[in-house]
Scaffold this active site. Sequence first.
Site, short mmCIF file in Angstrom:
data_model
loop_
_atom_site.label_atom_id
_atom_site.label_comp_id
_atom_site.label_asym_id
_atom_site.label_seq_id
_atom_site.Cartn_x
_atom_site.Cartn_y
_atom_site.Cartn_z
N TRP A 74 0.90 -1.16 0.00
CA TRP A 74 0.00 0.00 0.00
C TRP A 74 0.93 1.20 0.00
O TRP A 74 1.64 1.45 0.97
CB TRP A 74 -0.87 -0.05 1.25
CG TRP A 74 -1.94 0.99 1.35
CD1 TRP A 74 -3.14 0.98 0.69
CD2 TRP A 74 -1.94 2.17 2.17
NE1 TRP A 74 -3.87 2.09 1.05
CE2 TRP A 74 -3.16 2.83 1.95
CE3 TRP A 74 -1.02 2.72 3.06
CZ2 TRP A 74 -3.50 4.01 2.59
CZ3 TRP A 74 -1.35 3.91 3.71
CH2 TRP A 74 -2.58 4.53 3.46
N LYS A 487 -19.14 5.01 8.09
CA LYS A 487 -19.35 3.82 7.25
C LYS A 487 -19.66 4.24 5.82
O LYS A 487 -19.15 3.69 4.86
CB LYS A 487 -20.50 2.95 7.78
CG LYS A 487 -20.23 2.17 9.03
CD LYS A 487 -19.41 0.93 8.83
CE LYS A 487 -17.95 1.14 9.05
NZ LYS A 487 -17.42 1.36 10.35
N GLU A 490 -16.51 5.62 4.14
CA GLU A 490 -15.49 4.59 3.91
C GLU A 490 -15.80 3.74 2.68
O GLU A 490 -14.91 3.46 1.89
CB GLU A 490 -15.40 3.64 5.12
CG GLU A 490 -14.66 4.21 6.30
CD GLU A 490 -14.57 3.21 7.45
OE1 GLU A 490 -13.49 3.08 8.02
OE2 GLU A 490 -15.58 2.55 7.78
C1 G6P Z 1 -8.27 2.17 10.10
C2 G6P Z 1 -9.51 1.51 9.55
C3 G6P Z 1 -10.74 1.93 10.35
C4 G6P Z 1 -10.50 1.60 11.83
C5 G6P Z 1 -9.26 2.30 12.35
C6 G6P Z 1 -8.89 1.89 13.75
O1 G6P Z 1 -8.30 3.53 9.83
O2 G6P Z 1 -9.69 1.85 8.18
O3 G6P Z 1 -11.87 1.23 9.89
O4 G6P Z 1 -11.62 1.95 12.58
O5 G6P Z 1 -8.14 1.96 11.51
O6 G6P Z 1 -8.49 0.55 13.77
P1 G6P Z 1 -8.31 -0.29 15.09
O7 G6P Z 1 -7.80 -1.62 14.63
O8 G6P Z 1 -7.33 0.44 15.95
O9 G6P Z 1 -9.65 -0.37 15.73
#
Ligand code: G6P
Length: 610
Positions: A74, A487, A490
């Site tokens: 990525w 949501k 995203e």
């Molecule tokens: C990323 C994902 C989110 C998620 C966030 C926190 O940004 O795209 O969907 O809520 O990380 O992730 P974690 O694993 O710390 O809950």
Amino acid sequence: MCGIVGFTGNVPADKILIDGLKKLEYRGYDSAGVALAYPGRLDVIRRTGKVAVLEEALSNDEHASCCGIGHTRWATHGRPSETNAHPHIDCHGNIAIVHNGIIENFVALRDELIAEGHTFRSQTDTEVVAHLLERYYEGDLVAAMRKATQQLQGAYGIAAVCVDAPDQIVVTRKDSPIVIGMSDGDVKGSFIGSDMIALLEYTRDAIFLDDGQIALLRPNSIEVFDRSGKTVEPTWTHVDWDAENAEHAGYPDFMLKEIYEQPRAVRDTIAGCVKNGEVILDELTLDDEDIAAIDSVYIIGCGTSYHAGLVARELIEGWARIPTTVDVASEFRYRNPIVTPSTLVIAISQSGETADTLAAVRLARSKGAKVFAVTNVVGSRITRESDGAFYVKANMEISVAATKSFLAQIACLSLIAMFLAQKKHRLTSNQVASLYSDLCETPSQIEAILENQNEIEEAAELISKAHSAMYVGRGIGATICKEGALKLKEISYLHAEAYAAGELKHGPIALLDENVPVVAVVTDSPTRMQTLSNVQEALARGSHIVAVATEGDTEVSEIADYVLYIPRTRDWCSAITASVPLQLLARHVALKRGCDVDHPRNLAKSVTVE
Ligand code: G6P
């Protein structure tokens, strides 16, 4: 970033690496590659786009090598391209490496290495690692890795192979996960992954490598060394996840599958946590004296986990009457937060690996606070750096858009709130028993919502044609709106804002017209009437209304274009139930807009860089 796999064993590695990379696809990536090791030769094959494109490229030839490493990238430094894709090699193609994380001092290192005569081919930060290994390699890749990593600043999970020992993989890590396992089934050998999911088909027992440790994998053995080069006895952890959980199981996408798994996730998370009105949370290793001393709570998290924290604040302040602050970890870590030894810090992270949350945990502990993690992943970094961990029982979550982990986090946090309230003598056993019994109702209420999804499709049609959507609610409803809007953003790439309904008139109402629909959470709550008035204000500006309301609420159905009903429940429990229609709504909108719900652009499931 983003995914690392590796295998050395008794069968050709190419297929195993491709299978592993496919399992990691959910994390988001833009290119993929593998390096296969042979005596005196490395084959490096890389492609932009999906792992399937790499698989196709590999299928053009026979690959006999039983040892290799693979990566999904990525892009952080250098655009997505074949040259920037991993693995990267040293000047002579003798060493290949894959890397997750960011090498912060790569510019200085690259200049130094170029001055020494090394030739760089990519724009990545990663390539310096291959050349550093070349600089230090004198026949022992583990020693070279130790010296190379001493030069690195930043975060890394690194795996390397070398032509001189083509059945060996050397791995190390700092602030980026590496998991190691072995299998002696039909496929015998040693595996690595940046995520347990890559190994699950072969084993559920794993070593979660610690920062600074280096491991040497051979087909029949794994050796782990500490920073000084001394052999250490690794800790094996059993992971209770099913390999089947990584399959679609008949659902069109993981997001829908995981939405349907929510009743089970909540049930499993709360099972047996209250007995005779006593909250039993053995994980919260604080004695009565410690709890009496707690004068504030600080909750930290990112994205969806941060939203779970906002719900928790309502519950902790409401029940335990302890002042509670919630902050996004990326802000917390750079401010000078008021955290003292009498602050209880709760770090929420589904993955347990989010870099910002990890840094926030370290900061809080450095200030003397006790930190407890709420996470879904056993053995994850944040759990190991905290004073204790609550595991939500959501099981493996694959869709980037978190759903079941969010509901399970709220369930878990509500138990923590009850526990603190009980210990602070703010709730009696009877009150706790009653709250718990309400919580135990939520799984069947979610099931009812999933069974009766009328109007969601139509509401989604309306929103999918808009250029922006406004989410409004009050109290718990305001937080549910934040998560609902996240949501939508995203997975459907449609702009959405979430506002406390009472704030609408203080600015954002200027945005409203017939092209900006309003999604309003107007469930049974002490502020339902006030929220309804705000909905009227939106109606008066021409907005179409999609409401989430309690079954039988005709007042709402009279003014809303579409109503997504939830069963009657306590206001605080609507944090769990009212989230479900908004998840489904976002998914329908995404599908109508032709988006790939499981692989949203630009996002990664867990963000292990700053
Ligand atoms: C990323 C994902 C989110 C998620 C966030 C926190 O940004 O795209 O969907 O809520 O990380 O992730 P974690 O694993 O710390 O809950």
